[in-house]
Write an enzyme that holds these catalytic residues in place. Structure first.
Site, PDB file in Angstrom:
ATOM      1  N   CYS A 101       0.826  -1.208   0.000  1.00 14.39           N
ATOM      2  CA  CYS A 101       0.000   0.000   0.000  1.00 14.39           C
ATOM      3  C   CYS A 101       0.864   1.263   0.000  1.00 14.39           C
ATOM      4  CB  CYS A 101      -0.906  -0.003   1.235  1.00 14.39           C
ATOM      5  SG  CYS A 101      -1.730   1.571   1.499  1.00 14.39           S
ATOM      6  N   LYS A 122     -10.116  -8.720   6.680  1.00 15.04           N
ATOM      7  CA  LYS A 122      -9.496  -8.112   7.863  1.00 15.04           C
ATOM      8  C   LYS A 122      -9.805  -8.854   9.154  1.00 15.04           C
ATOM      9  CE  LYS A 122      -9.786  -3.477   5.836  1.00 15.04           C
ATOM     10  NZ  LYS A 122     -10.468  -2.158   5.851  1.00 15.04           N
ATOM     11  N   VAL A 130      -6.185   1.204   7.204  1.00 21.05           N
ATOM     12  CA  VAL A 130      -4.732   1.043   7.193  1.00 21.05           C
ATOM     13  C   VAL A 130      -4.178   2.120   6.264  1.00 21.05           C
ATOM     14  CG1 VAL A 130      -2.951  -0.437   6.152  1.00 21.05           C
ATOM     15  CG2 VAL A 130      -4.607  -1.416   7.745  1.00 21.05           C
ATOM     16  N   GLU A 172      -5.183   8.097   8.565  1.00 23.13           N
ATOM     17  CA  GLU A 172      -4.902   9.102   7.528  1.00 23.13           C
ATOM     18  C   GLU A 172      -3.390   9.328   7.422  1.00 23.13           C
ATOM     19  OE1 GLU A 172      -7.250  10.181   5.583  1.00 23.13           O
ATOM     20  OE2 GLU A 172      -8.890   9.416   6.796  1.00 23.13           O
ATOM     21  N   SER A 173      -2.805   8.844   6.334  1.00 31.25           N
ATOM     22  CA  SER A 173      -1.341   8.861   6.215  1.00 31.25           C
ATOM     23  C   SER A 173      -0.748  10.253   6.439  1.00 31.25           C
ATOM     24  CB  SER A 173      -0.905   8.295   4.862  1.00 31.25           C
ATOM     25  OG  SER A 173      -1.356   9.088   3.783  1.00 31.25           O
TER      26      SER A 173
END
Lengths: 243, 243
Positions: free
Chosen positions: B30, B57, B70, B86-87
């Site tokens: 990802c 999951k 994720v 939230e990256s």
């Protein structure tokens, strides 16, 4: 200061003094632009408002920012001058650059948690627009449940504590528009004060906040603007006395 | 430390020591999760990686974060413990909480300008996914033009200056995947080194960055994962030695 008249294609560059004061390109009926007005007003930062007719944008706006976006904040004192876009990023910048009356928590964890709650409001405001457009109301209420729970959990007058903070202002534009929704939906409107006891009290408190009052708009005016827009002839200058 | 095996429904809670070290819920393929790995590695913050099978999951993931998202970062030392998602917000938090080796500029204006360039990468990564899925390549190249111009304007080795900064890491996952795109598109692939001279050199430099190297993946492996996923049987554990 701007008269509030929205400038359209063919208009000259704005009639604003070269006084080094921030310039906010805005639209009087836009909830995203309202966020920036709220933060500027809450922090008592001086600025000029320049309202834009979004249906027929002036050419010079694209020189300021190539995407012609609103809200946009021109930092006239900086070399360039730079023009910032994206309501949330503009508000973060303002809170860092003007540290008096901070709106974001200082603690990194509390700060990111506030940002996550602002981020989670994205789908909620999306649900507002759908409901305002005749769609199902329940997704909007379900979204508000999160904020009702959060305010109850905090046990404070505002999300920011005993005074307003960033989360209060970032979600306010759509909470102000509950009366607009009521006007639009008539008998369908099923806001439940028992479901939202904390938010109901909070809204009354927010309406007495000076920053909120400075940009508050009656639901009838909002509705009239949306009516003219739906009819294909948006009247941006409803609030201009000599319009 | 995790073996890199992706945990699926029915798996027990992760086998990670109770040592107070951050836990990153991730997925090895990802690009959004990769952003968080890059920042943790660049700042040399210790953490446990816990990889998740996103197709199936594990139940306990929803106890950690109700949306089952994720990347998610569990702050095991804080009361709760809180789980951040939230990256971009996780990376901002990490840079504030761990001030050594800062990645964001300190100056509020430079900082918001960096955030705006990260924000503008949103449509570019969207164009990457479309191109990777067989769509037009040109929208992705047009998006990269912005970053080619910016790097040329800055005249530095990295977007961050003489060393990597936040913008380098936030756009890297999709720039790493140029070789994947080449594999996927074969003769269609029309990356033009003359169009992207600065980005081409920058990519070679980035590949030697320790944080990039720590999470780098060969295009063939990425392609194989995507192939198994398209076939409806995603093999998350391609990199696990005993898989």
């Amino acid at each position: 200061m701007s008269s509030g008249r929205h400038l359209a294609k063919g208009s000259g560059t704005p009639d604003v003094p070269e006084d080094g004061i921030l310039r906010l390109y805005s639209m009087r009926f836009c909830p995203f632009a309202q966020r920036v007005h709220l933060v500027l007003d809450a922090k008592q930062i001086p600025y000029h408002s320049i309202y834009i007719n979004l249906t027929d944008k002036p050419d010079w706006l694209f020189e300021k920012n190539p995407e012609g976006k609103v809200p946009a904040l021109e930092l006239v004192r900086e070399p360039g001058p730079p023009v910032l876009t994206e309501s949330l990023l503009i508000c973060e910048y303002l809170d860092e650059q003007y540290p008096l009356r901070p709106l974001y928590p200082r603690d990194p964890l509390k700060k990111v948690q506030e940002k996550l709650l602002i981020e989670r409001f994205g789908p909620v405001l999306g649900a507002f627009f759908k409901a305002s457009d005749g769609g199902d109301l329940e997704p909007f209420w379900s979204g508000l449940d999160i904020y009702e729970r959060e305010l109850s959990r905090r046990g404070t007058l505002f999300f920011g504590g005993e005074q307003t903070g960033i989360l209060d202002y970032m979600i306010w534009p759509w909470c102000e528009r509950l009366e607009l929704l009521q006007l639009q939906r008539g008998d369908d409107y099923n806001y439940d004060e028992k479901r939202f006891p904390k938010l109901t009290e909070w809204r009354e408190r927010m309406k007495r906040d000076p920053a909120v009052m400075a940009f508050y708009m009656e639901a009838e005016v909002q509705a009239e603007f949306l009516r003219t827009r739906s009819a294909g002839k948006p009247n941006y200058n409803l609030l201009v006395k000599d319009a």
